[in-house]
Write an enzyme that holds these catalytic residues in place. Sequence first.
Site, mmCIF file in Angstrom:
data_model
loop_
_atom_site.group_PDB
_atom_site.id
_atom_site.type_symbol
_atom_site.label_atom_id
_atom_site.label_comp_id
_atom_site.label_asym_id
_atom_site.label_seq_id
_atom_site.Cartn_x
_atom_site.Cartn_y
_atom_site.Cartn_z
ATOM 1 C CD1 TRP A 192 89.974 20.682 96.827
ATOM 2 C CD2 TRP A 192 89.848 21.274 98.980
ATOM 3 N NE1 TRP A 192 89.124 19.797 97.455
ATOM 4 C CE2 TRP A 192 89.029 20.123 98.770
ATOM 5 C CE3 TRP A 192 89.921 21.811 100.257
ATOM 6 C CZ2 TRP A 192 88.312 19.525 99.806
ATOM 7 C CZ3 TRP A 192 89.200 21.214 101.280
ATOM 8 C CH2 TRP A 192 88.409 20.078 101.056
ATOM 9 C CG ASP A 193 92.336 17.553 95.065
ATOM 10 O OD1 ASP A 193 91.500 18.473 95.061
ATOM 11 O OD2 ASP A 193 92.056 16.385 94.749
ATOM 12 C CD GLU A 235 83.190 18.768 94.895
ATOM 13 O OE1 GLU A 235 82.994 17.777 94.178
ATOM 14 O OE2 GLU A 235 84.165 19.525 94.765
ATOM 15 C CE LYS A 276 82.468 13.901 95.696
ATOM 16 N NZ LYS A 276 82.681 14.844 94.597
ATOM 17 C CD GLN A 277 84.997 16.036 99.474
ATOM 18 O OE1 GLN A 277 84.318 15.915 98.463
ATOM 19 N NE2 GLN A 277 86.256 16.415 99.434
HETATM 20 C C1 BGC Z 1 86.136 16.123 95.416
HETATM 21 C C2 BGC Z 1 86.898 17.424 95.519
HETATM 22 C C3 BGC Z 1 88.245 17.282 94.835
HETATM 23 C C4 BGC Z 1 88.083 16.791 93.409
HETATM 24 C C5 BGC Z 1 89.421 16.509 92.753
HETATM 25 C C6 BGC Z 1 86.027 15.739 93.950
HETATM 26 O O1 BGC Z 1 85.361 14.528 93.826
HETATM 27 O O2 BGC Z 1 84.865 16.261 95.961
HETATM 28 O O3 BGC Z 1 87.069 17.771 96.865
HETATM 29 O O4 BGC Z 1 88.899 18.491 94.847
HETATM 30 O O5 BGC Z 1 87.337 15.605 93.407
HETATM 31 O O6 BGC Z 1 90.087 15.498 93.418
#
Ligand code: BGC
Length: 743
Positions: free
Chosen positions: A355-356, A494, A606-607
């Site tokens: 999704w990035d 996550e 996490k984010q």
């Molecule tokens: C993040 C995801 C991201 C992925 C790739 C993961 O650590 O939690 O949101 O899509 O890294 O960058």
Amino acid sequence: MNRLSYLILMKNKPVQPRLWNIEEFPFHPEKLNHIETLMTVGNGYLATRGSFEEGYEGDIVTTLIHGIFNHASGTAVPELVNAPNWLPFEVHIDGTPFRLVNQNEMSLNPRGGALLGYRQQLNMHIGLLRREALFRAESGSIVRIVFERFASLHDEHILGQRLDIVAVDGSPKIEVTAYIEHTVTNNGVIHWTDIKTGHTTNQVSLSAKTTQSDYRLGMSSTLLATGDMTITVDRGNQRPVMKSVFVLPHQESVTLVKLTTVYTSRDVTNPLKESIHKLENAAIIGYEKLLNQHQSEWHKYWQDSDIQIEGDEIAQLSLRFAMYHILISAPRHDNDVSIGAKTLSGFGYKGHVFWDTELFILPPLILTQPELARNLLMYRYHRLPGARHKAKANGYEGAMYPWESTDTGEETTPQWGDPQPDGSRIRIWTGDNEQHISTDIAYAVLQYWRWTGDDTFLARYGAEIILDTAVFWGSRVETKNGRYEISRQIGPDEYHENVDNSVFTNRMVVWHLEQAVSLVHWLKANTLVDYNRLVESLNLTQARLELWNDIIKNMFIPFDDAQQIHIQFPGFFDMEYIPVSHYYPRTASVQAILGHQRSIQTQVIKQADVVMLMALLGEEVGASEVMVNNWNTYFPRTDHGSSLSPSIHAWVAAHLGLDDIALEQFEHAAEIDLRNNKGNVQDGIHGAASGGLWQAVVFGFCGLYLDEKGEPVVEARIPDHWKSVTFTVCYRGERRQFTITPN
Ligand code: BGC
């Protein structure tokens, strides 16, 4: 060889403003792999890390070409393949091999030559990497060696290198060799087979094919030397080598050029033949003209994509750096590939697309280079069959995009992580349950359409993506407790896996279905042919639309009425509360400090998750009081374990008027690659952090949005010390420039 021509040559170079250059000065061997990533050159077709022409112990020499994936036997998932190395360009001075000798080595072995000075510079304005070294050979001769390289933006199959040598002291005998290195791997994994090398009197070439996916590659190279050039076959290494040997008189200089061309069977049926043909033409055009053509393409890119910040040089440089890396990885002439999480600059995440791309990297392209954005969205359109396959395999209808995607469009997330120190492996659930990706892609399609007004794209391609993923959600939701729920999800955070009713996912699904319903009406009113086609092929019955409307009304959105906050997922607040600020100052994520098992049972996030929802949907999420409450609840719990987090926090903080935090988060995001503050830049650029940085400025500080009439407007709040921000966006085919000043 003209006396002092080197100096004249330097004079003729246009002076580039400092704020376009990333520099390494002096040599930092301890940061070798970090700097290799930063100094990547590319052209949307391929990219090559800033490894040295002559090599260096521990380097990660990598060239990645879009779309060339291979699933090697014995590995869990396919990965983007390291292409043959086109860089080798070696110099011997009176028999001493030129290489970067560090001080320790020098005292141990003074006979290896001595590095007397060094500067490396990536000029982002023209996509040119340049490295200068002052070097003393064992004989005592001193030379200045300058390497330059670019991946042509004008003709993506051409790679140019130039080598200037000046005899600063002495009249050394110089031996220059150049070749293509074919013994390349991805960290030891072999992807190429059927490797054949060949040569004529003035060029060397190579063909190979991938072991499983059967992509063929052809690469050819020539050395344009001032004196004689001979080609001999190095039998030991099984490759032809181009060589030029001459004496360079005291204070004279010489220039040598190496041109390389590359094609794959994704481009043409006979890549080798095509690479040879292209090389002959490139040699006729010559280095200077090839470089000029390349530079003028960069000039066009920056006219539309540059943001100018007055009053903050670091912010200026980091924004250019972020946009540079997005531009070198964005396919220009191919709408069947997309940008992986680490762009094309390293092996991280194996080149897989997340999704990035849609929510982080795409917005700057939608607003400044819409054709490139369209290419990336078409990649998803072409992968609808894979998404339909995934839905069906899981017992659902419609299209369910994979969390990690490659060339096939099938789910390619590995199921297990790499072994832990104790030998155990962690199950990776994202490929099963991080399902919001389908909605993220729909979001990007609509954002593209709203900014570009590209109705043709929406009607022919985009609508099918939005509607078939809506069909998926219609079959995915569960009826429970008199409402719709979605169980076993992973939201953006996550750390908390397989939760029921992630507020991010449930709320975004409501938004998605609302858009789908409006889109059906739009199609009916504007393009009956497409409406009929899609109603028929996706089976958009009245009952289905009624279901969507019912889900919109009755989806469970976890919310705490007393506290007026969204609940990340029910049960979240029952877990242990750990204020992340107590772990200050830290260099690792709180998760890394506490360990996986413990941290997943805490409220550490996490984010940006609820905060991400606020960034994407803005006021639709709730009243400003709710937004502030959400922020106050979730920000102190977030450890930014993902590089995707700080930029989104900067954006939302700017909207909430939290100026200091917004700036702090922006600076955190800006440093992710440049300062390697996550410690993993050797794996590649954090593409999402780059795109997020742009969004933090344009959507956050400058407050750009489309109003109810669909017109772009700004509600700015830029940091106090920024004197102005100027940027251009492309709105429905028109360029609009905004200059924001503190007043
Ligand atoms: C993040 C995801 C991201 C992925 C790739 C993961 O650590 O939690 O949101 O899509 O890294 O960058």
